[in-house]
Design a protein around this motif. Structure first.
Motif, short mmCIF file in Angstrom:
data_model
loop_
_atom_site.label_atom_id
_atom_site.label_comp_id
_atom_site.label_asym_id
_atom_site.label_seq_id
_atom_site.Cartn_x
_atom_site.Cartn_y
_atom_site.Cartn_z
N GLY A 273 -23.02 -26.63 -33.46
CA GLY A 273 -21.78 -25.87 -33.56
C GLY A 273 -21.50 -25.30 -34.93
O GLY A 273 -20.42 -24.77 -35.17
N SER A 274 -22.46 -25.40 -35.85
CA SER A 274 -22.19 -24.91 -37.20
C SER A 274 -22.62 -23.46 -37.36
O SER A 274 -23.51 -22.96 -36.67
N GLU A 275 -21.97 -22.82 -38.31
CA GLU A 275 -22.34 -21.45 -38.68
C GLU A 275 -23.80 -21.40 -39.15
O GLU A 275 -24.53 -20.45 -38.86
N ASN A 278 -26.10 -21.26 -36.28
CA ASN A 278 -26.13 -19.90 -35.72
C ASN A 278 -27.07 -19.01 -36.51
O ASN A 278 -27.82 -18.21 -35.94
N ARG A 279 -26.98 -19.12 -37.84
CA ARG A 279 -27.83 -18.26 -38.67
C ARG A 279 -29.31 -18.60 -38.45
O ARG A 279 -30.17 -17.72 -38.40
N GLU A 282 -30.41 -17.22 -35.27
CA GLU A 282 -30.58 -15.77 -35.44
C GLU A 282 -31.95 -15.50 -36.05
O GLU A 282 -32.67 -14.58 -35.63
N LEU A 317 -34.00 -10.45 -44.06
CA LEU A 317 -32.63 -10.52 -44.55
C LEU A 317 -31.96 -11.82 -44.10
O LEU A 317 -31.27 -12.47 -44.87
N GLN A 320 -33.43 -14.69 -46.18
CA GLN A 320 -32.99 -14.77 -47.57
C GLN A 320 -31.56 -15.25 -47.67
O GLN A 320 -31.21 -15.97 -48.60
N LYS A 321 -30.75 -14.89 -46.68
CA LYS A 321 -29.39 -15.43 -46.69
C LYS A 321 -29.41 -16.94 -46.44
O LYS A 321 -28.65 -17.69 -47.06
N ALA A 345 -32.91 -17.72 -24.78
CA ALA A 345 -32.48 -17.54 -23.39
C ALA A 345 -32.54 -16.06 -23.07
O ALA A 345 -32.17 -15.23 -23.89
N GLN B 61 -24.84 -12.67 -28.00
CA GLN B 61 -25.21 -14.08 -28.13
C GLN B 61 -24.50 -14.88 -27.04
O GLN B 61 -23.31 -14.66 -26.79
N ALA B 88 -29.09 -14.85 -18.68
CA ALA B 88 -28.64 -14.44 -20.01
C ALA B 88 -28.64 -12.92 -20.12
O ALA B 88 -29.51 -12.24 -19.58
N VAL B 90 -28.92 -10.21 -23.00
CA VAL B 90 -29.39 -10.24 -24.40
C VAL B 90 -29.66 -8.82 -24.88
O VAL B 90 -29.69 -7.86 -24.11
N GLY B 207 -17.47 -22.69 -36.81
CA GLY B 207 -18.88 -22.30 -36.72
C GLY B 207 -19.06 -20.92 -36.16
O GLY B 207 -20.15 -20.56 -35.70
N ARG B 208 -18.00 -20.11 -36.18
CA ARG B 208 -18.06 -18.82 -35.49
C ARG B 208 -17.90 -17.63 -36.42
O ARG B 208 -17.61 -16.51 -35.96
N ILE B 529 -26.55 -5.86 -49.66
CA ILE B 529 -27.67 -6.46 -48.94
C ILE B 529 -28.95 -5.68 -49.22
O ILE B 529 -30.04 -6.25 -49.33
N TYR B 533 -31.68 -7.52 -51.66
CA TYR B 533 -32.82 -8.09 -50.94
C TYR B 533 -33.96 -7.10 -50.66
O TYR B 533 -35.05 -7.51 -50.29
#
Lengths: 347, 643
Positions: A273-275, A278-279, A282, A317, A320-321, A345, B61, B88, B90, B207-208, B529, B533
């Motif tokens: 559930g943490s950010e 999610n990253r 991703e 990107l 690196q974040k 999924a 997502q 899903a 996507v 967490g969002r 960004i 980067y």
């Protein structure tokens, strides 16, 4: 380049048909890919705008590994085989051994940049068949193991023996790109094209047997890493044995400007559930998208390569974040990109 | 656009929007006053808002197909009913994600999706279908969130309506009865799609961060219909609870199908939500009805509620949303009533639909929460967000409907909004003068009045004339152009087109660095960004080092997700000049004096301090909410207080 299990060289040397080379070339595609996540992780750990030479050297090597992967896939296609990239076995488990039993168990992980990693992992991966020794070192004993260079030479030899002059693969599957010079990445239509292409892989990786330079007069990977390890540029020096010495300009390195990545970060280490999770998801979704995109590219849609370049930027990107993000619950560490094969999924 | 037609599917989940925010402040475009701390997160004039390192990524997502609505009026929600249910939804695979970008710092409420792919596969990963969502911008921003907006930061929701093009049907699509019907019903190998984003997190909570909720529906597309809005009838909110400060249920589309004796109302974009995830915890009795008498009420400082007697309306039925707090996420907020009595259907032919609730304060009456547009009139521009180079001409498509039927011979008047004033330096505007919009008026040439043809359609030609930096340090100008029919419904107001007209610039075949340095420095400032980067865009040597990838990105088509600049705000002339420089980088040398610079920049006819129009004031408030800097939003404790 690293020593590999000799059975792969033997398999190549004893092949009686082109089809027997397919799994070996698939192995080659996997091997070339497998070095990229460790190199990229080290590169992404360099804080933006700092340690520019370290970044530039690793980047140049990663680009060539991508080229080698592309060449290997092109050869596989040219022989009539089918590169397979979008499956779990394609991605090594880090830390762990690289494909083909390479390096007698050299364990390669995903870690932040350090001179130790450069010396103990990267230079090991790229060690030439017969490293040229500059200045104070003495020549090591001739290696008694097979090397990845010998593996490619064996494939080259068998293609020469077994293949017709015009290779049987579907020519429309050959992948080229404006990002690589046409004399390095070219379509493989003929036996001679394949032989020439393998020479590029070997020499970019290893240098020639008498010089640290490859055909394009660039330092082979091993020596570029050695520059980083020694903190000195390798330059021509007529007085030195082999004509080169690490007597060029200093390569400054600021360890404080490296993000303290938690070694071999895994998705499962991040709180539900943490950010941060999610990253990471991703990132791995981009990684899967990249592999899926490359699979399509090498299986009949070469024009999709441009799209995969875009995905590489998405991946870079996000990575690196992550590298600059504090690791929840692990004080003093940041999050490394995990390069895990996770089918999202819906895929 | 027929996303309300059957068969349609509902999907719900989250969206990721990694928009960049340094460019949310117009003053940040001024290279001369830019400071490095504008690239740091933080509110207020001197910081880069909530996501300075955003990369404009948009992606789906955790989205999945929730339910299907079939032509016979039945609903399916179990995976055993159809293989697509539960799958899903996507974005792209093997190519970069889509992008979400604003038109301009002076037009921040039109956030657009570019190059978003949508895919649905079976559980095994076999493709059912995929396609590209045509570029579409926010419409119909409206208050959504009753509570918890401080946790996420953005209390508004919006709508993206579009079409899905370039559709590929997978072999597995044959196994879905729903998809077979959809494919047979839709036209032009396109599909209609509507998506309602809300509950977006600016804040690092739950967490969002950078996630929001999205509710989507996909249905058949019918040729000849608009691409960015539904040719449906519309309900407008006309009730405001004393503690609410805002009108909820502001804008809802609905479809009347006489043949099916059916009404389908979409509250997916308007249903007030009790938290950022779309939970609905209130249980107010809400009903749909048709008014027998014309309704023209609207919220004003004098009237916040309108009432109707039961004998003045034909009741259709109650919304049954109360049994499941997850109702909105499950159903998409679309309620359909089929097999309605003939009287109801007849009344609906030329009378307004209402959303009503039994009144407490006026016993025996109903409060009108929302009513249909006056006279059932809906007239909208399709391509209403426009990027225009000077010398370029295009056509804006308008469509008019009455009671859901194309309306011929309807006159639409079109007029430029008055100029907005410059904002001088002050304590509340500490960085730079911020220049106004909508001038010079002769920057655009367009027809002030058009009339719809036999199909209810009209086209307005629009031409961009040369303008010479009216905003000094921001390229081009933003023009808002109102359009309206003879009678304007005050519950909705006139809508507008918004045009970013780019500055006159002569493309240079052999530019030197100083011909493009200001442009590149601005991008470097606004999009850390990239500079952090990828390559420092303000450094010609860094660009030369990354020349191949820069050429690659700056030469991509605007409809390619990798197009640079991602904001798509550069004229072709400037972009080609950058490409010419990259192809032959010359670092030294004097820049060419652009013809425009020798001419006087237009002066702003608006005096500083000129009061904004109502519409301009609404924009200012929406931008504050967008940037999370609107302090006044408080929880609505009881939306139906004192009905």
């Amino acid at each position: 380049m690293l020593q590999i299990d000799s059975k792969y060289v033997e398999k190549a040397l004893t092949a009686n048909a082109l089809e027997e080379l397919y799994p070996l070339l698939q192995n080659a595609v996997e091997l070339e890919h497998s070095t990229i996540p460790p190199y990229l992780t080290a590169m992404f750990s360099l804080k933006p705008g700092t340690n520019p030479v370290q970044r530039q050297i690793i980047h140049s090597i990663v680009i060539e590994e991508m080229l080698h992967m592309t060449i290997a896939a092109n050869i596989l296609n040219a022989l009539g085989g089918t590169p397979s990239i979008d499956h779990a076995d394609f991605v090594p488990e880090y830390p762990g051994p690289l494909p083909m039993g390479i390096g007698k168990g050299l364990i390669v992980g995903l870690e932040k940049y350090s001179t130790d990693v450069v010396k103990n992992v990267f230079m090991e991966i790229e060690e030439p068949e017969n490293p040229l020794v500059f200045k104070s070192l003495t020549l090591a004993a001739m290696p008694t193991f097979s090397t990845i260079g010998q593996f490619y030479q064996a494939i080259q030899k068998k293609i020469d023996e077994l293949a017709p002059d015009e290779l049987p693969g579907d020519k429309s599957k050959q992948v080229t790109s404006s990002f690589f010079p046409a004399d390095e990445l070219f379509p493989i239509y003929t036996k001679q094209n394949a032989i020439d292409a393998i020479n590029i892989i070997i020499e970019q990786g290893e240098g020639t047997s008498t010089s640290p330079l490859d055909q394009e007069d660039e330092l082979a990977h091993y020596y570029r890493f050695e520059e980083l390890y020694k903190g000195k540029r390798l330059v021509k020096n007529p007085d030195a044995p082999n004509g080169y010495s690490f007597s060029g300009p200093d390569i400054p390195f600021t360890p404080d400007n490296v993000f303290p990545l938690f070694p071999n970060t895994k998705t499962s280490m991040l709180p539900a559930g943490s950010e941060e999770l999610n990253r990471m998801n991703e990132f791995n979704t981009s990684y899967y998208s990249l592999l899926a995109g490359l699979h399509v590219t090498f299986n009949g849609q070469p024009g999709n390569l441009d799209n995969t370049v875009g995905v590489m930027y998405d991946l870079k990107l996000t990575a690196q974040k992550l590298c600059g993000t504090a690791f929840p619950g692990k004080s003093g560490y940041t999050i490394g990109p995990s390069f895990e094969f996770i089918v999202p999924a819906g895929s | 656009m027929s996303y309300l037609h059957a068969p349609r599917l509902i999907f719900t989940g989250d969206f990721l929007s990694d928009v960049s925010t340094v460019n949310n402040d117009p003053a940040h475009y001024n290279n001369n006053t830019f400071q490095p701390n504008f690239q740091e997160p933080g509110q207020g004039a001197t910081n880069g808002w909530w996501n300075p390192e955003g990369g404009a990524v948009f992606d789906f997502q955790n989205c999945s197909v929730k339910q299907l609505f079939l032509p016979d009026g039945t609903t399916q929600a179990s995976p055993s009913d159809d293989i697509i249910i539960g799958q899903a939804v996507v974005g792209a695979e093997g190519r970069p994600t889509g992008k979400m970008v604003d038109l301009d710092p002076d037009a921040q409420t039109y956030s657009a999706l570019w190059c978003v792919q949508i895919r649905i596969c079976t559980a095994n990963g076999d493709l059912l279908f995929k396609g590209d969502i045509a570029t579409t911008s926010f419409r119909d921003l409206q208050p959504r969130q009753l509570a918890g907006a401080k946790r996420n930061g953005q209390p508004l929701g919006a709508t993206w309506t579009s079409v899905i093009t370039n559709i590929t049907w997978g072999e597995a699509a044959e196994k879905s009865a729903f998809l077979r019907t959809l494919r047979a019903t839709t036209q032009g190998n396109m599909l209609a799609i509507n998506m309602n984003p809300f509950g977006y997190y600016y804040n690092h909570n739950d967490g969002r961060f950078s996630l929001g909720r999205i509710i989507g529906s996909i249905g058949p597309y019918f040729e000849g219909e608009p691409l960015t809005f539904s040719p449906s009838r519309r309900l407008y909110g006309i009730y405001q609870a004393p503690n609410a400060q805002r009108t909820y249920f502001s804008i809802s589309n609905f479809l009347v199908e006489q043949d099916q004796k059916r009404v389908s109302v979409d509250f997916g974009a308007s249903m007030p939500v009790s938290d950022p995830l779309g939970t609905v915890t209130y249980n107010q009795d809400l009903r749909l009805a048709v008014s027998k008498v014309p309704q023209a009420g609207f919220i004003s400082e004098y009237t916040q509620a309108y009432y109707i007697l039961p004998e003045d309306m034909v009741e259709i039925g109650a919304m049954n949303y109360q049994s499941d707090p997850n109702w909105l996420n499950q159903t998409g907020g679309i309620v359909s009533f089929s097999d309605l009595p003939d009287e109801t259907m007849d009344t609906l032919r030329s009378n307004q639909l209402l959303l009503v609730a039994p009144s407490d304060s006026v016993p025996g009456h109903f409060v009108i929460i929302a009513r249909e547009a006056i006279d059932g009139l809906v007239a909208r521009a399709d391509n209403f967000v426009l990027r225009l180079d000077c010398g370029e001409a295009l056509k804006v498509d308008f469509y008019a409907y009455r009671w859901g039927v194309p309306l011929p011979n309807e006159t639409i008047s079109i007029s430029l909004q008055p100029p907005t004033p410059d904002t001088p330096l002050s304590a509340s505007n500490p960085i730079s003068v911020v220049y106004g919009n909508n001038f010079p008026a002769d920057g655009l040439a367009f027809q002030g009045q058009i009339t719809t043809d036999g199909q209810g359609k009209a086209q307005m030609p629009l031409t961009g004339n040369a303008i010479h930096s009216p905003r000094v340090y921001i390229d081009g100008q933003i023009y808002s152009i109102n359009y309206q029919t003879a009678t304007v419904d005050p519950a909705f107001g006139p809508e507008n087109l918004v045009v970013h007209l780019r500055d006159y610039f002569q493309a240079l075949p052999n530019p030197v660095w100083d011909d493009i340095s200001e442009i590149m420095t601005q991008y470097s400032n606004l999009y850390p960004i990239m500079s952090k980067y990828v390559a420092n865009l303000a450094d010609p040597y860094a660009l030369i080092e990354k020349k191949h990838i820069m050429l690659f990105a700056f030469s991509r088509d605007i409809n390619d997700t990798m197009h640079m600049p991602v904001t798509r705000d550069l004229s072709d002339a400037k972009r080609n000049t950058i490409l010419n420089w990259l192809n032959n980088p010359q670092i030294t040398g004097s820049p060419t004096v652009q013809k425009g610079l020798s001419q006087l920049a237009a002066t702003n006819p608006a005096v500083p301090g000129t009061a904004p129009t109502k519409k301009q004031a609404e924009y200012i408030e929406a931008v504050k909410q967008k940037n999370g800097s609107f302090p006044g939003f408080r929880d609505v404790l009881n939306l139906f207080e004192n009905l």
